[in-house]
Design an enzyme around this catalytic site. Structure first.
Site, PDB file in Angstrom:
ATOM      1  N   SER A 325       3.900  -3.860   1.545  1.00  0.00           N
ATOM      2  CA  SER A 325       2.920  -3.928   0.306  1.00  0.00           C
ATOM      3  C   SER A 325       3.431  -4.422  -0.913  1.00  0.00           C
ATOM      4  CB  SER A 325       2.338  -2.588   0.194  1.00  0.00           C
ATOM      5  OG  SER A 325       1.605  -2.158   1.175  1.00  0.00           O
ATOM      6  N   ASP A 349     -14.522  -2.196   0.960  1.00  0.00           N
ATOM      7  CA  ASP A 349     -13.527  -1.652   1.880  1.00  0.00           C
ATOM      8  C   ASP A 349     -14.048  -0.536   2.743  1.00  0.00           C
ATOM      9  OD1 ASP A 349     -11.317  -1.114   3.338  1.00  0.00           O
ATOM     10  OD2 ASP A 349     -10.465   0.270   1.778  1.00  0.00           O
ATOM     11  N   ASP A 364      -6.610  -0.201   7.292  1.00  0.00           N
ATOM     12  CA  ASP A 364      -6.222  -0.058   5.777  1.00  0.00           C
ATOM     13  C   ASP A 364      -5.488   1.407   6.434  1.00  0.00           C
ATOM     14  OD1 ASP A 364      -5.869  -0.475   3.279  1.00  0.00           O
ATOM     15  OD2 ASP A 364      -7.208   1.526   3.026  1.00  0.00           O
ATOM     16  N   HIS A 370     -11.476   2.226   0.786  1.00  0.00           N
ATOM     17  CA  HIS A 370     -11.398   2.716  -0.546  1.00  0.00           C
ATOM     18  C   HIS A 370     -12.777   2.164  -1.456  1.00  0.00           C
ATOM     19  CE1 HIS A 370      -7.296   2.454   0.254  1.00  0.00           C
ATOM     20  NE2 HIS A 370      -7.026   3.149  -0.683  1.00  0.00           N
TER      21      HIS A 370
END
Length: 636
Positions: A325, A349, A364, A370
């Site tokens: 990330s 999401d 995820d 999220h």
């Protein structure tokens, strides 16, 4: 009477012949004497001088290495070397084995030293020049050799200076080290300039700046007796010592980084974003450089080489890790600057992403997702699905183009010869290396810094510098000055500048601020992945955490670190800078198999930020107080 007359005649004849022979012999002697004393005078004077005079090479003193504050990182210390002069041995070179046997009765001689001595003996050298047998004799050994000197003709003890690293642990992967010259190196080096030199830079700074550090050989003419012992020095040309070099490296920060990595496998690279100078470069596990200077034992070397933790491996320059990330800010920039997504682009999401209905679930990290995610939230909370989405829209080319601008896929440091490019996977790369086409799933993995993409810690620190500087590039380098003269680029000293990224100019400069604000909230926002490490800081930090998957997880399985062998657990990563405005340090931290970047890497970064920033603040306050005190004294 006739017989008497004949006898007198014969006698006179013989007398004249005898006289003739005497004159002839005398003339031959005189002519030979004239030939030797007049016509061959210079030749035999030279031969005579060669018997009593010798030309000896004098090794130059190696230049010193200092850190940015003037602390010594690499110096020289007195040593005594045991040498043999083959031409002075009783019986010549043929008696070498006999002399070695005699020496073995006096002191302990390692078999490895004997093998290396015989290799050096067969290398080109000047007549009567000593050949090193053993380095770093102790006082007891010196005394034993001197006492037995009468039965060891041709054996000498030569005083010398050898490399010494005051801070032995934790610095070798940044500085490199010097070691004995081997056959391969001897073939490349200037045989004249290195005629008296036994050591050469092997790795890192010591290797790259060998020309500057070595200096120029000197010579002396000495008079010797029949046994080869020096009576007096007749003439001497002093060697030119090597140049002293100063690095950007901060010894305190380097020591802190090495201490933080103790008991771990990983690397830390710190850079000054204002100059590109490397402030710290630590790789763990590490090893001591001093043991390599005079020759490491085979047992110790094999222990290092065969260790599962690879202490000889420089992770900071050669470790290839999925950046995970930490690349998300760059992917976000690639999406908005290329115009593929708008600045207000958002997705819903649910905790996964699918390329096709009923297709594979690209999950995820947060089960359940999220919710609504925009670019700011995607960086702060590190939302994978947002990057799956924009990577799907972009495909390979835009992403690899921007990743290359930020230094991935290329050597970004100028003066560390061991650095590698790692892998920036383009379509062409995959066809050449995997004999396969680029698939949409490959783009999704690339979008979250996984898949074929790999980067070194030094490259990630470079990426962080370019983010911190809003695209402004500085040459990444160790060197700060040579003999007090500042070095802006390695081309200043006649080296070729390596290929480097150009300054990154976005279509809208305000996009840099959006990325910066998001990375500040990573460290200080209520839901930032690095908020625990940024808590209670007296200064603002900008950063991005990352967790790189090492072991593939099946579609329906869940990751459980406790059930996985330690060496297959996730890597923890972090990039960032501080202070968030006008930064003075950027960092890349990688902890192998340490778990999440927020728990394994970010806390280490915070400690290093404190050392660099609060330490500097403390010094500034002390200076201000001292000035105020001086001012008050002057006013009084």
């Amino acid at each position: 009477m006739n017989n008497q007359h004949q006898e007198v005649s014969q006698f006179k004849a013989r007398l004249w012949w005898a006289l003739f022979l005497i004159v002839l012999v005398f003339a031959g002697i005189v002519s030979r004497l004239a030939y030797l004393q007049v016509w061959q005078h210079q030749h035999y004077v030279t031969e005579s001088d060669d018997n009593r005079q010798q030309l000896q090479a004098i090794a130059p003193t190696r230049g010193l290495i200092y850190d940015t504050n003037g602390d010594l990182l690499a110096g020289n210390r007195a040593s005594h070397i045991l040498t043999l002069v083959p031409e002075q041995l009783a019986g010549g070179r043929g008696s070498i084995d006999g002399v070695l046997a005699e020496l073995a009765q006096v002191i302990t001689i390692d078999e490895g030293d004997i093998k290396r001595f015989k290799r050096r003996l067969n290398q080109p050298r000047r007549p009567h020049s000593p050949v090193a047998l053993s380095f770093q004799l102790n006082q007891t050994e010196i005394a034993q050799i001197i006492v037995n000197q009468h039965r060891l003709p041709g054996v000498r003890i030569v005083p010398d200076l050898v490399r010494y690293y005051p801070s032995d642990e934790g610095f070798v992967h940044a500085l490199g080290y010097v070691g004995r010259i081997n056959d391969r190196e001897l073939a490349k080096l200037d045989s004249t300039n290195y005629s008296a030199t036994e050591h050469v830079g092997k790795l890192g700074v010591e290797r790259y700046y060998e020309t500057e550090l070595h200096g120029t050989v000197g010579y002396q003419t000495v008079e010797t007796n029949a046994r080869g012992r020096v009576i007096q020095v007749l003439d001497r040309l002093e060697p030119v010592p090597g140049k002293d070099i100063t690095l950007f490296l901060d010894a305190q920060l380097q020591q802190t980084a090495a201490k933080l990595l103790e008991g771990k496998r990983g690397a830390i690279v710190a850079i000054d974003p204002r100059t590109g100078g490397v402030l710290a470069m630590a790789s763990a596990p590490s090893y001591g450089a001093n043991q390599f200077v005079t020759g490491i034992s085979n047992a110790n070397y094999q222990a290092l080489r065969k260790s599962d933790d690879l202490p000889l491996f420089n992770r900071a320059l050669r470790g290839r890790y999925p950046p995970a990330s930490t690349v998300k800010p760059v992917i976000a920039i690639a999406g908005i600057d290329s115009g593929i997504i708008s600045r207000k682009y958002s997705i819903w999401d649910p905790g996964y992403y699918q390329l096709t209905e009923d297709g594979r679930l690209y999950r995820d990290w947060k089960e359940g997702g999220h919710g609504r995610v925009n670019m700011h939230k995607s960086i702060v909370e590190s939302v994978d699905t947002f990057y799956y989405s924009i990577a799907h829209l972009m495909g390979n080319t835009p992403m690899t183009k921007y990743l290359a601008l930020f230094g991935l896929g290329q050597v970004t440091i100028a003066d560390q010869p061991e650095a590698i490019k790692a892998v920036l996977p383009t379509k062409k790369w995959k066809r050449a290396n995997r004999n396969a086409s680029w698939f949409r799933g490959d783009s999704l993995n690339l979008g979250i810094g996984q898949g074929f993409l790999s980067a070194t810690p030094t490259q990630l620190a470079t990426m962080a510098m370019l983010l911190a500087n809003k695209g402004q590039w500085h040459q990444i380098r160790m060197i700060k000055a040579i003999d007090g003269q500042a070095v802006e680029k390695v081309s200043d000293i006649g080296r070729n500048d390596p290929k480097q990224p150009v300054n990154i100019e976005l279509k809208r400069t305000s996009d840099w601020n959006k990325i910066h604000n998001a990375m500040v909230d990573v460290m200080h926002g209520k839901k930032g992945t690095g908020r625990r490490s940024g808590a209670d800081s007296s200064y603002k930090i900008a950063g991005k955490t990352g967790t790189a998957q090492v072991l593939g997880i099946k579609q329906d399985d869940t990751y459980d670190a406790e059930k996985i062998a330690e060496r297959f657990r996730d890597h923890g990563l972090y990039i960032g800078w501080a202070p968030a405005k006008d930064p003075v340090i950027v960092l890349a931290v990688i902890i192998e198999n340490g778990g999440g970047g927020s728990s394994a890497a970010a806390p280490l970064a915070r400690k290093l930020f404190d050392v660099r920033i609060l330490g500097a603040m403390a010094e500034e306050k002390a200076e201000e107080k001292a000035e105020e005190k001086d001012g008050a004294t002057n006013d009084g």
